[in-house]
Design an enzyme around this catalytic site. Structure first.
Site, PDB file in Angstrom:
ATOM      1  N   GLN A   1      36.351  53.636  32.389  1.00 31.04           N
ATOM      2  CA  GLN A   1      36.055  52.596  33.371  1.00 31.04           C
ATOM      3  C   GLN A   1      35.759  53.188  34.753  1.00 31.04           C
ATOM      4  OE1 GLN A   1      39.147  49.649  33.676  1.00 31.04           O
ATOM      5  NE2 GLN A   1      38.034  48.379  35.107  1.00 31.04           N
TER       6      GLN A   1
ATOM      7  N   THR B   1      44.577  40.696  34.526  1.00 38.33           N
ATOM      8  CA  THR B   1      45.921  41.276  34.458  1.00 38.33           C
ATOM      9  C   THR B   1      46.890  40.511  35.344  1.00 38.33           C
ATOM     10  OG1 THR B   1      44.949  43.435  34.051  1.00 38.33           O
ATOM     11  CG2 THR B   1      47.257  43.395  34.719  1.00 38.33           C
TER      12      THR B   1
ATOM     13  N   TYR C   1      31.974  51.986  36.034  1.00 38.04           N
ATOM     14  CA  TYR C   1      31.993  50.618  36.555  1.00 38.04           C
ATOM     15  C   TYR C   1      31.082  50.385  37.750  1.00 38.04           C
ATOM     16  CZ  TYR C   1      35.021  51.402  40.653  1.00 38.04           C
ATOM     17  OH  TYR C   1      35.541  51.798  41.857  1.00 38.04           O
TER      18      TYR C   1
ATOM     19  N   ASP D   1      36.266  37.298  31.488  1.00 39.82           N
ATOM     20  CA  ASP D   1      37.551  37.805  31.978  1.00 39.82           C
ATOM     21  C   ASP D   1      37.561  37.742  33.492  1.00 39.82           C
ATOM     22  OD1 ASP D   1      40.112  38.891  31.545  1.00 39.82           O
ATOM     23  OD2 ASP D   1      39.395  40.878  32.089  1.00 39.82           O
TER      24      ASP D   1
ATOM     25  N   HIS E   1      47.924  42.411  41.375  1.00 38.11           N
ATOM     26  CA  HIS E   1      47.214  43.427  40.593  1.00 38.11           C
ATOM     27  C   HIS E   1      46.005  43.951  41.354  1.00 38.11           C
ATOM     28  CE1 HIS E   1      45.436  45.534  37.221  1.00 38.11           C
ATOM     29  NE2 HIS E   1      44.332  44.818  37.347  1.00 38.11           N
TER      30      HIS E   1
END
Length: 428
Positions: free
Chosen positions: A249, A358, A253, A135, A142
């Site tokens: 997240q 995104t 993260y 990804d 974004h």
């Protein structure tokens, strides 16, 4: 090898509803379960699913070098491995078979009964066996929005963002086709003002409006894919909802990035739209400043004018469109993503899936996640039933659609639809 499928004047003898995503110019590929409980590879024109395995057995692909079982499989991986020349030959032949001037199948009632299915007679499956999933994080809007929320708005983009297509390796085992419900995930979060984490259901489940591309075998271990060749190894594209648990997240993260907040579910649309079908809809990408390093530099048009929208439907209510965006806003192109992915010699296989990240546009209504649309919960989004959302609630269904349109021809992806169920509870 020319492709003959994009002629806007081409018509089919099948009935195609007005504004269908699947005219004869599209010819996508997918995998479905038939009314006889047989899994086959197929395509779609209008509201008809077409059994390519049956077409092949009946001799309609004569002259094209295909193995006998190429379409009698539960994934497209082997067909994708055959490469662009084969994809194009097959699509050209399908286009010819279903052209309004071709009577061969059109007037063969026995063959039509074997080959054609209504959408109600089939059940779509995952179209490829996804070995690896990566990804990316390639929308400048974004990345800027997220950076502004969680860091200094004046330094929203991290220093590497304008120089490399940033990405991470996701989990292929939890990628599911449209229509498959998912569960609200459990995990650790750090509540605001707390000193220790707590365990429980995520309170901030979010959609991410993305697209993804499917690769063919691109290289051997140690061999980079040059930027000028990268698109030759892209079979096609799907809509992609890369679900996210924002509270999990935020806690997990640092330092290694997304993990449990991202790997609980991702959803793809079941029909893969080929790059040949998308060819007429090429547009310029956003200007890249600073200029990328030489291995990422490209000329020409490498983005696509794909209109995207997201709707939320609470249980037993009509959907409310909450976002309208476009794939053309992506800062880093698919070719750049694939080239960067392999520059260290990473091997890319048939059926690998690479997500765009995104997709957010320049205006609030074009943002690609609830995190942005509701701006961290400070601007709730109103739905048609009178309720409001800051994140996705249990039993909400998120529906994403995408299409291109030019010269009276609409090429679309159908939809990717997913219902969020409550957290899984043990029966004990």
């Amino acid at each position: 090898m020319p492709h003959t499928t994009n002629n806007p004047a081409k018509r089919t003898w099948l009935s195609v509803p007005e504004n269908s995503d699947f005219p004869i110019q599209n010819i996508p590929f997918g995998v479905f379960l038939t009314r006889d409980d047989i899994i086959t590879i197929g395509t779609r024109i209008g509201d008809y699913a077409i059994d390519l395995g049956a077409l092949h057995q009946l001799g309609y692909f004569e002259g094209i070098p295909l193995t006998d079982d190429i379409f009698l499989q539960d994934s497209l991986n082997d067909f994708i491995s055959d490469g662009k020349k084969t994809w194009r030959l097959v699509r050209n032949r399908i286009s010819d078979i279903f052209d309004s001037n071709n009577k061969d199948l059109q007037e063969n009632e026995e063959h039509k009964k074997i080959v054609l299915f209504s959408l109600e007679e089939i059940e779509m499956q995952l179209p490829v066996q996804i070995g690896d999933y990566t990804d990316f994080y390639s929308s400048k809007e974004h990345a800027t929005n997220v950076g502004s929320m969680f860091r200094d708005p004046d330094k929203a983009l991290l220093p590497n963002w304008l120089h490399i297509p940033v990405g991470y390796h996701g989990r292929s085992s939890t990628i599911v086709p449209s229509g498959t419900p998912i569960r609200r995930p459990m995990g650790q979060t750090m509540p605001k003002g707390a000193d220790t984490p707590v365990f429980g259901p995520s309170k901030r489940v979010d959609f991410e409006l993305e697209m993804a591309f499917i690769t063919t075998d691109a290289n051997v271990l140690g061999e980079p894919v040059p930027i000028e060749e990268a698109e030759d190894y892209i079979f096609g594209m799907v809509l992609f909802n890369d679900w996210s648990a924002r509270d999990i997240q935020k806690w997990e993260y640092v330092p290694l990035g997304p993990f449990l907040a991202k790997n609980f579910a991702s959803t793809i649309s079941p029909w893969i739209v080929t790059m040949d079908a998308l060819e007429p809809y090429r547009v310029d990408s956003p200007k890249q400043d600073p200029t990328p390093l030489p291995y990422l530099q490209q000329t020409g048009q490498h983005s696509f004018d794909i209109h995207l929208e997201v709707a939320i439907a609470p249980e037993d209510t009509i959907p409310t469109t909450v976002s309208r965006s476009n794939f053309k806003y992506m800062y880093w192109t698919m070719a750049q993503q694939l080239t960067h992915h392999t520059i260290n010699g990473c091997k890319i296989n048939s059926g690998d899936l690479l997500g765009s990240g995104t997709i957010s546009g320049p205006t609030p209504e074009s943002y690609g996640s609830m995190l942005e649309l509701a701006w961290q919960g400070t601007k709730p989004v109103a739905l048609q039933d009178g309720s409001k959302r800051v994140f996705i609630e249990d039993n909400d269904t998120v529906i994403m659609k995408g299409y291109c349109q030019k010269e009276g021809v609409r090429i679309g992806f159908g939809e990717v639809s997913t219902k969020l169920l409550p957290t899984f509870k043990n029966k004990s």
